[in-house]
Motif scaffolding. Structure first.
Motif, mmCIF file in Angstrom:
data_model
loop_
_atom_site.group_PDB
_atom_site.id
_atom_site.type_symbol
_atom_site.label_atom_id
_atom_site.label_comp_id
_atom_site.label_asym_id
_atom_site.label_seq_id
_atom_site.Cartn_x
_atom_site.Cartn_y
_atom_site.Cartn_z
ATOM 1 N N LEU A 111 43.088 14.384 31.465
ATOM 2 C CA LEU A 111 44.414 14.157 30.887
ATOM 3 C C LEU A 111 44.298 13.891 29.401
ATOM 4 N N VAL A 112 45.433 13.976 28.716
ATOM 5 C CA VAL A 112 45.520 13.658 27.295
ATOM 6 C C VAL A 112 46.506 12.511 27.141
ATOM 7 N N ILE A 113 46.116 11.477 26.410
ATOM 8 C CA ILE A 113 46.984 10.327 26.173
ATOM 9 C C ILE A 113 47.136 10.103 24.676
ATOM 10 N N ASP A 114 48.236 9.412 24.309
ATOM 11 C CA ASP A 114 48.414 9.062 22.903
ATOM 12 C C ASP A 114 47.937 7.630 22.665
ATOM 13 N N GLY A 115 48.279 7.071 21.516
ATOM 14 C CA GLY A 115 47.758 5.765 21.130
ATOM 15 C C GLY A 115 48.258 4.601 21.950
ATOM 16 N N THR A 116 49.301 4.820 22.760
ATOM 17 C CA THR A 116 49.803 3.751 23.632
ATOM 18 C C THR A 116 49.679 4.141 25.103
ATOM 19 N N TYR A 117 48.730 5.015 25.407
ATOM 20 C CA TYR A 117 48.405 5.409 26.779
ATOM 21 C C TYR A 117 49.499 6.224 27.455
ATOM 22 N N VAL A 133 51.645 7.092 44.549
ATOM 23 C CA VAL A 133 52.075 6.164 43.506
ATOM 24 C C VAL A 133 53.598 6.035 43.545
ATOM 25 N N ALA A 134 54.104 4.843 43.310
ATOM 26 C CA ALA A 134 55.546 4.582 43.355
ATOM 27 C C ALA A 134 56.291 5.504 42.397
ATOM 28 N N GLU A 135 57.471 5.942 42.835
ATOM 29 C CA GLU A 135 58.261 6.900 42.072
ATOM 30 C C GLU A 135 58.602 6.395 40.673
ATOM 31 N N HIS A 136 58.894 5.096 40.536
ATOM 32 C CA HIS A 136 59.305 4.604 39.221
ATOM 33 C C HIS A 136 58.167 4.671 38.211
ATOM 34 N N LEU A 137 56.927 4.676 38.685
ATOM 35 C CA LEU A 137 55.790 4.806 37.767
ATOM 36 C C LEU A 137 55.547 6.256 37.366
ATOM 37 N N LEU A 138 56.111 7.187 38.143
ATOM 38 C CA LEU A 138 55.933 8.611 37.865
ATOM 39 C C LEU A 138 57.065 9.185 37.027
ATOM 40 N N ALA A 139 58.069 8.353 36.729
ATOM 41 C CA ALA A 139 59.165 8.809 35.876
ATOM 42 C C ALA A 139 58.684 8.915 34.435
ATOM 43 N N PRO A 140 59.010 10.020 33.752
ATOM 44 C CA PRO A 140 58.574 10.164 32.356
ATOM 45 C C PRO A 140 59.165 9.072 31.470
ATOM 46 N N PRO A 141 58.415 8.628 30.454
ATOM 47 C CA PRO A 141 57.045 9.054 30.143
ATOM 48 C C PRO A 141 56.020 8.296 30.988
ATOM 49 N N LEU A 142 55.074 9.015 31.558
ATOM 50 C CA LEU A 142 54.017 8.383 32.335
ATOM 51 C C LEU A 142 53.104 7.591 31.407
ATOM 52 N N ASN A 143 52.651 6.444 31.894
ATOM 53 C CA ASN A 143 51.732 5.622 31.114
ATOM 54 C C ASN A 143 50.470 5.381 31.933
ATOM 55 N N ALA A 144 49.330 5.782 31.389
ATOM 56 C CA ALA A 144 48.074 5.716 32.130
ATOM 57 C C ALA A 144 47.694 4.287 32.499
ATOM 58 N N MET A 145 48.001 3.335 31.623
ATOM 59 C CA MET A 145 47.701 1.931 31.916
ATOM 60 C C MET A 145 48.489 1.445 33.132
ATOM 61 N N ARG A 146 49.792 1.712 33.125
ATOM 62 C CA ARG A 146 50.621 1.277 34.250
ATOM 63 C C ARG A 146 50.220 1.994 35.530
ATOM 64 N N LEU A 147 49.977 3.295 35.439
ATOM 65 C CA LEU A 147 49.587 4.060 36.620
ATOM 66 C C LEU A 147 48.312 3.502 37.245
ATOM 67 N N THR A 148 47.403 3.024 36.409
ATOM 68 C CA THR A 148 46.111 2.550 36.910
ATOM 69 C C THR A 148 46.176 1.131 37.451
ATOM 70 N N LEU A 149 46.815 0.221 36.733
ATOM 71 C CA LEU A 149 46.715 -1.201 37.061
ATOM 72 C C LEU A 149 47.909 -1.778 37.817
ATOM 73 N N HIS A 150 49.022 -1.087 37.837
ATOM 74 C CA HIS A 150 50.199 -1.617 38.534
ATOM 75 C C HIS A 150 49.914 -1.724 40.038
ATOM 76 N N PRO A 151 50.386 -2.811 40.684
ATOM 77 C CA PRO A 151 50.161 -2.980 42.129
ATOM 78 C C PRO A 151 50.742 -1.857 42.986
ATOM 79 N N GLN A 152 51.704 -1.108 42.428
ATOM 80 C CA GLN A 152 52.256 0.030 43.153
ATOM 81 C C GLN A 152 51.713 1.357 42.608
ATOM 82 N N GLY A 153 50.704 1.253 41.784
ATOM 83 C CA GLY A 153 50.062 2.441 41.235
ATOM 84 C C GLY A 153 48.755 2.735 41.950
ATOM 85 N N LEU A 154 47.720 3.028 41.168
ATOM 86 C CA LEU A 154 46.408 3.337 41.744
ATOM 87 C C LEU A 154 45.628 2.096 42.151
ATOM 88 N N ALA A 155 45.994 0.943 41.603
ATOM 89 C CA ALA A 155 45.207 -0.276 41.790
ATOM 90 C C ALA A 155 44.825 -0.567 43.243
#
Length: 269
Positions: A111-117, A133-155
């Motif tokens: 993936l490609v991320i910008d300066g704020t993930y 992953v929970a739908e609200h985390l997949l709503a644009p703009p996606l954030n790699a930090m939230r996707l990874t560490l959120h309890p409803q994400g990949l964590a």
């Protein structure tokens, strides 16, 4: 050089960056082919630095491109580096190149991320990992930090969550020290405040072949009843001349064991 009477301005800002980098005036002067006296005069506002000198000092202090523009503006000069939107036609070649790179890396995630993930591009390997992953985390703009560490994400599916989480937060701390981004600081505090999902305590160590991996910390994650293991690599653009490009990073995930590589290839075939 022009003598000016300023209590605040580019001089104090440069001094702050120098102190943050833990470099003495003499060391900076030697690096920048100047003198400690000259650096002192700039920092105290007794001398107004030229545009060339600001950029030279910024280079030796490893100041991010965005902040170099800010220094120039404070000193009364025009910004040197453009900030072109990624969807601008002028960025067409860059977008095409990144797309080819990501697709060429399939079936492995990239993936490609910008300066704020914020995720600006991703391949099918990343989409695969985001199943569940929970739908609200997949709503644009996606954030790699939230996707990874959120309890409803990949964590909940990361087998070595504590180690991976600590490494990611430490990486963000280093970025904050470099870029002084308020937005990145807020994101860091948000991610650090996420609770560790239930059940993560008892499975913090990688299982299987990847447990012997010693050259890099793996991301060990469950997917459809399997345990997949990856090592991450991050690439940035060399000598960027645009703020947008300077803040882009391409992250690729290489299989850390033969089982993961074989499984991903089987999915692609």
């Amino acid at each position: 050089m022009t003598t000016v009477a300023l209590d605040t301005g580019v001089g104090p800002l440069l001094r702050s960056w120098r102190q943050q980098r833990r470099i003495s005036q003499l060391e900076l002067a030697l690096r920048a082919d100047s003198s400690a006296r000259h650096i002192s005069f700039i920092e105290t506002g007794r001398s107004r630095p030229s545009e060339e000198m600001i950029l030279r000092l910024a280079d030796h202090l490893d100041i991010p491109v965005r902040e170099r523009n800010a220094l120039l503006v404070v000193a009364g000069y025009a910004p040197r580096y453009a900030e072109t939107a990624l969807d601008d036609p002028a960025m067409g070649a860059l977008r095409d190149g990144m797309e080819q790179l990501l697709q060429g890396y399939d079936p492995y995630p990239a993936l490609v991320i910008d300066g704020t993930y914020t995720v600006v591009a991703a391949n099918r390997g990343i989409a695969m990992l985001l199943e569940g992953v929970a739908e609200h985390l997949l709503a644009p703009p996606l954030n790699a930090m939230r996707l990874t560490l959120h309890p409803q994400g990949l964590a909940p599916r990361i087998r070595n969550l504590r180690a991976w989480r600590a490494d990611l937060l430490a990486q963000m701390e280093r970025q904050i020290a470099l870029a002084r981004s308020a937005e990145l600081r807020e994101l860091y505090e948000e991610g650090a405040a996420y609770p560790v999902p239930e059940g993560a305590d008892g499975r913090d160590e990688p299982a299987g072949p990847s447990s012997a991996l010693s050259f890099a910390l793996p991301l060990v994650i469950e997917y459809r009843g399997r345990v997949l293991s990856f090592v991450s690599s991050i690439a940035t653009f060399n000598t960027p001349m645009d703020v947008t490009v300077a803040e882009l990073a391409i992250e690729t995930f290489l299989p850390a064991d033969q089982e993961t590589a074989s499984y991903l290839r089987s999915l692609a075939s």
